[in-house]
Design an enzyme around this catalytic site. Structure first.
Site, PDB file in Angstrom:
ATOM      1  CD  GLU A  62      61.439  29.766  -6.632  1.00 53.69           C
ATOM      2  OE1 GLU A  62      62.272  30.559  -6.170  1.00 53.69           O
ATOM      3  OE2 GLU A  62      60.216  30.046  -6.752  1.00 53.69           O
ATOM      4  CG  ASP A  66      67.874  26.529  -4.880  1.00 52.11           C
ATOM      5  OD1 ASP A  66      68.605  27.159  -5.653  1.00 52.11           O
ATOM      6  OD2 ASP A  66      68.083  26.484  -3.653  1.00 52.11           O
ATOM      7  CG  ASN A 131      61.998  32.647  -8.873  1.00 49.97           C
ATOM      8  OD1 ASN A 131      63.167  32.513  -8.521  1.00 49.97           O
ATOM      9  ND2 ASN A 131      61.255  33.661  -8.480  1.00 49.97           N
ATOM     10  CD  GLU A 134      66.085  28.301  -8.455  1.00 46.95           C
ATOM     11  OE1 GLU A 134      67.242  28.532  -8.058  1.00 46.95           O
ATOM     12  OE2 GLU A 134      65.063  28.686  -7.838  1.00 46.95           O
TER      13      GLU A 134
END
Length: 353
Positions: A62, A66, A131, A134
């Site tokens: 994650e 990101d 989440n 990502e």
């Protein structure tokens, strides 16, 4: 064609074949290393551990996804809006990668159906889908590289699911959202001007800091007060979502403030009237009054008692007929009605005579 590709991969289990097929429908290509994608879909609530005994979940992927999303979406926005200023590009990218957008994309793609998590967590964690999205981007980057991520975002997301122009020009008022949250939770909020300057072209630039119950939120910079406060509020909202300890700190400060407001700020006034306005001469204060005792007993002598008693009481005789109190009508003998009437008539006759 699809069957031949799956046979060529030589999958050992039917469930893994289903995962390959589902991922192909989502990302548009087949994974090289399925382990990255399995990890991307594993929420920490499963409490899974790897062969070395360490926790295995999608949090690290994650983090990586990101960063890749910020870079890739920034590249796309930069090329799509030539000539636009930095503030506009930043706001547009923020709208595209914000948690609510990623959550909606994950649901539309069917990614939520593949996430492994405890049932309680999946029903209460509203950001688990975003989440996982990502983490999926992070898995694609490790498995296929940056170009595969760009292809997925351009051809699958922006071309089919998001109108980038509508997103760019849609006003999202993060300040009103944060103020509304503060009012609902009775949290004191204010904005402090940290810096006011000019860039190299002479354009004014502002930096504002969000303060929640005196606790510093996030700063934001922009070419106007509105733009800087919007950026500060957006980042503060993200911080409130991502950092539970920050929320705890804010509400602890709120509890301290409300407790102080409930406590009295002054001592209660006295209800007794002051006596210091009375001036007493020293000669009028007896020795006994200077040293009062809690229990005082008066002792009377026989002479004192004699001086205070009436003369008739001391002689011990009965009152004469001429005295003010005539007790002759009081008798212990029971009388009839006739006797009582006769006595009353006699007394009346005697007074008239």
């Amino acid at each position: 064609m699809l069957v031949n590709i799956i046979d060529r991969i030589r999958l050992p289990f039917r469930k893994e074949k289903e995962l390959y097929s589902s991922l192909y429908n989502i990302i548009g290509f087949y994974p090289h290393d399925i382990s990255y994608y399995k990890l991307a879909l594993m929420h920490k609530s499963v409490m899974h551990r790897n062969s070395k005994g360490k926790p295995a979940n999608n949090e690290r992927l994650e983090f990586l996804g990101d960063a890749i999303l910020d870079a890739a979406v920034g590249d796309i926005v930069y090329r799509h809006f030539p000539g636009k200023r930095e503030g506009f590009l930043t706001n547009t990218r923020s709208k595209l990668v914000q948690r609510d957008t990623l959550n909606k994309l994950a649901h539309e793609l069917g990614l939520c159906e593949l996430i492994l998590s405890s049932g309680h967590t999946s029903s209460h964690n509203s950001y688990m889908a975003g989440n996982a999205f990502e983490a999926l981007v992070g898995a694609m980057y490790l498995d296929r590289g940056y170009d595969a991520c760009m292809t997925f975002l351009k051809k699958r997301i922006l071309a089919q699911m998001i109108n980038i122009d509508k997103v760019a020009y849609k006003e999202v008022n993060f300040k009103s959202k944060l103020i509304e949250w503060s009012q609902k939770n009775r949290v004191k909020i204010n904005f402090e001007l940290v810096e006011e300057s000019k860039d190299k072209n002479g354009s004014p630039k502002f930096t504002y800091q969000v303060m929640l119950e005196g606790i510093a939120g996030c700063p934001g910079s922009g070419f106007s007060k509105k733009e800087s406060q919007q950026k500060a509020c957006k980042d503060t909202l993200d911080k409130l979502r991502r950092e539970p300890q920050f929320i705890d700190e804010v509400f602890a400060a709120k509890a301290g403030r409300t407790k102080m407001e409930e406590e009295p700020v002054e001592a209660l006034p006295e209800t007794e009237s002051p006596k210091d306005f009375i001036v007493v001469s020293e000669t009028e204060i007896s020795q006994e009054e200077k040293h009062p005792t809690a229990f005082r007993e008066e002792v009377f002598t026989e002479a004192d008692s004699a001086a205070d008693e009436p003369r008739e009481a001391l002689t011990g005789r009965a009152l004469d007929a001429d005295d003010d109190f005539d007790l002759s009508h009081i008798s212990a003998k029971e009388q009839s009605d006739e006797e009582i009437i006769a006595a009353a008539e006699q007394a009346a006759f005697s007074e008239n005579s």
